[in-house]
Design a protein around this motif. Structure first.
Motif, PDB file in Angstrom:
ATOM      1  N   MET A  83       0.860  -1.173   0.000  1.00  0.00           N
ATOM      2  CA  MET A  83       0.000   0.000   0.000  1.00  0.00           C
ATOM      3  C   MET A  83       0.902   1.230   0.000  1.00  0.00           C
ATOM      4  SD  MET A  83      -2.954   1.212   2.706  1.00  0.00           S
ATOM      5  CE  MET A  83      -2.897  -0.332   3.494  1.00  0.00           C
ATOM      6  N   GLY A  84       0.614   2.187  -0.834  1.00  0.00           N
ATOM      7  CA  GLY A  84       1.450   3.368  -0.962  1.00  0.00           C
ATOM      8  C   GLY A  84       1.061   4.464   0.013  1.00  0.00           C
ATOM      9  N   THR A  85       1.969   4.768   0.926  1.00  0.00           N
ATOM     10  CA  THR A  85       1.730   5.894   1.818  1.00  0.00           C
ATOM     11  C   THR A  85       2.150   7.168   1.096  1.00  0.00           C
ATOM     12  OG1 THR A  85       3.936   5.776   2.786  1.00  0.00           O
ATOM     13  CG2 THR A  85       2.192   4.467   3.850  1.00  0.00           C
ATOM     14  N   GLU A  86       1.837   8.290   1.707  1.00  0.00           N
ATOM     15  CA  GLU A  86       2.196   9.565   1.093  1.00  0.00           C
ATOM     16  C   GLU A  86       3.712   9.664   0.883  1.00  0.00           C
ATOM     17  OE1 GLU A  86       1.358  14.164   2.172  1.00  0.00           O
ATOM     18  OE2 GLU A  86      -0.296  12.752   2.515  1.00  0.00           O
ATOM     19  N   VAL A 110       5.846   7.164   0.438  1.00  0.00           N
ATOM     20  CA  VAL A 110       6.219   6.268  -0.658  1.00  0.00           C
ATOM     21  C   VAL A 110       5.899   6.924  -1.999  1.00  0.00           C
ATOM     22  CG1 VAL A 110       5.618   4.078  -1.779  1.00  0.00           C
ATOM     23  CG2 VAL A 110       5.981   4.147   0.686  1.00  0.00           C
ATOM     24  N   ILE A 111       4.755   7.563  -2.083  1.00  0.00           N
ATOM     25  CA  ILE A 111       4.354   8.229  -3.326  1.00  0.00           C
ATOM     26  C   ILE A 111       5.295   9.392  -3.629  1.00  0.00           C
ATOM     27  CG2 ILE A 111       2.519   9.551  -4.472  1.00  0.00           C
ATOM     28  CD1 ILE A 111       0.521   7.784  -2.851  1.00  0.00           C
ATOM     29  N   ARG A 112       5.625  10.186  -2.613  1.00  0.00           N
ATOM     30  CA  ARG A 112       6.565  11.302  -2.826  1.00  0.00           C
ATOM     31  C   ARG A 112       7.935  10.797  -3.298  1.00  0.00           C
ATOM     32  NH1 ARG A 112       4.132  15.862  -1.197  1.00  0.00           N
ATOM     33  NH2 ARG A 112       2.706  15.751   0.549  1.00  0.00           N
ATOM     34  N   ASP A 113       8.430   9.714  -2.686  1.00  0.00           N
ATOM     35  CA  ASP A 113       9.714   9.133  -3.099  1.00  0.00           C
ATOM     36  C   ASP A 113       9.644   8.653  -4.549  1.00  0.00           C
ATOM     37  OD1 ASP A 113      10.738   9.628  -0.575  1.00  0.00           O
ATOM     38  OD2 ASP A 113      10.488   7.550   0.124  1.00  0.00           O
ATOM     39  N   GLU A 114       8.531   8.013  -4.900  1.00  0.00           N
ATOM     40  CA  GLU A 114       8.356   7.521  -6.263  1.00  0.00           C
ATOM     41  C   GLU A 114       8.319   8.678  -7.254  1.00  0.00           C
ATOM     42  OE1 GLU A 114       4.549   5.748  -8.229  1.00  0.00           O
ATOM     43  OE2 GLU A 114       5.619   4.124  -7.222  1.00  0.00           O
ATOM     44  N   ILE A 115       7.624   9.751  -6.900  1.00  0.00           N
ATOM     45  CA  ILE A 115       7.545  10.919  -7.781  1.00  0.00           C
ATOM     46  C   ILE A 115       8.920  11.547  -7.956  1.00  0.00           C
ATOM     47  CG2 ILE A 115       6.658  13.296  -7.933  1.00  0.00           C
ATOM     48  CD1 ILE A 115       4.033  12.193  -6.697  1.00  0.00           C
ATOM     49  N   GLU A 116       9.693  11.590  -6.873  1.00  0.00           N
ATOM     50  CA  GLU A 116      11.044  12.140  -6.949  1.00  0.00           C
ATOM     51  C   GLU A 116      11.913  11.302  -7.895  1.00  0.00           C
ATOM     52  OE1 GLU A 116      14.522  12.758  -3.753  1.00  0.00           O
ATOM     53  OE2 GLU A 116      12.597  13.684  -3.243  1.00  0.00           O
ATOM     54  N   LYS A 117      11.709   9.989  -7.865  1.00  0.00           N
ATOM     55  CA  LYS A 117      12.500   9.067  -8.677  1.00  0.00           C
ATOM     56  C   LYS A 117      12.011   8.995 -10.125  1.00  0.00           C
ATOM     57  CE  LYS A 117      13.666   4.167  -8.693  1.00  0.00           C
ATOM     58  NZ  LYS A 117      13.436   2.906  -7.994  1.00  0.00           N
ATOM     59  N   LEU A 118      10.686   8.861 -10.314  1.00  0.00           N
ATOM     60  CA  LEU A 118      10.119   8.626 -11.646  1.00  0.00           C
ATOM     61  C   LEU A 118       9.392   9.823 -12.245  1.00  0.00           C
ATOM     62  CD1 LEU A 118       8.581   5.089 -10.960  1.00  0.00           C
ATOM     63  CD2 LEU A 118      10.761   5.608 -12.065  1.00  0.00           C
ATOM     64  N   GLY A 119       9.132  10.850 -11.434  1.00  0.00           N
ATOM     65  CA  GLY A 119       8.364  11.998 -11.900  1.00  0.00           C
ATOM     66  C   GLY A 119       6.873  11.767 -11.730  1.00  0.00           C
ATOM     67  N   ARG A 120       6.128  12.821 -11.895  1.00  0.00           N
ATOM     68  CA  ARG A 120       4.666  12.720 -11.817  1.00  0.00           C
ATOM     69  C   ARG A 120       4.126  12.089 -13.080  1.00  0.00           C
ATOM     70  NH1 ARG A 120       1.949  18.203  -9.540  1.00  0.00           N
ATOM     71  NH2 ARG A 120       0.151  17.150 -10.420  1.00  0.00           N
ATOM     72  N   LEU A 121       2.883  11.672 -12.999  1.00  0.00           N
ATOM     73  CA  LEU A 121       2.197  11.200 -14.198  1.00  0.00           C
ATOM     74  C   LEU A 121       2.025  12.386 -15.141  1.00  0.00           C
ATOM     75  CD1 LEU A 121      -0.623   9.093 -12.503  1.00  0.00           C
ATOM     76  CD2 LEU A 121       1.467   8.229 -13.561  1.00  0.00           C
TER      77      LEU A 121
END
Length: 112
Positions: free
Chosen positions: A1-4, A6-17
């Motif tokens: 489950m993605g916490t806020e 985790v989502i912020r880290d993912e956005i930093e790594k992969l960018g926003r949609l």
């Protein structure tokens, strides 16, 4: 489950949609919010390999079930995941403002 976080880290790594992907995710999430866990149905051929839908599925913002009731076309029933809902909540002010109508169903009033 993605916490806020985790989502912020993912956005930093992969960018926003992309804006188009965000709009799709937000619209599906609004439909689910109003109607419960109501799916958005598309032909599977429109989803599989799509540059719009595949990244959202890979990043676990969307999931789907496949149905084929005796026909030759498979139907993908798309659902926004909890991680996808959190993504939409994090950017709700920005995503909501892109829509032609406000949450009350009236056109946005633009400041002059």
């Amino acid at each position: 489950m993605g916490t806020e976080d985790v989502i912020r880290d993912e956005i930093e790594k992969l960018g926003r949609l992309t804006p188009e992907q965000e709009d799709i995710l937000y619209n599906i999430s609004l439909k689910q919010d109003e109607l419960g866990r109501e799916s958005t149905n598309l032909l599977m051929e429109k989803v599989k390999g799509s540059p719009l839908y595949e990244p959202m599925i890979e990043r676990e913002y969307l999931t789907y079930d496949v149905f084929n009731h005796g026909g030759k076309h498979e139907i993908a029933c798309l659902y926004v995941t909890l991680k996808g809902l959190r993504y939409c909540i994090m950017f709700a002010d920005e995503l909501s403002a892109r829509r032609k109508l406000n949450p009350a169903g009236a056109p946005w009033k633009r400041a002059c």
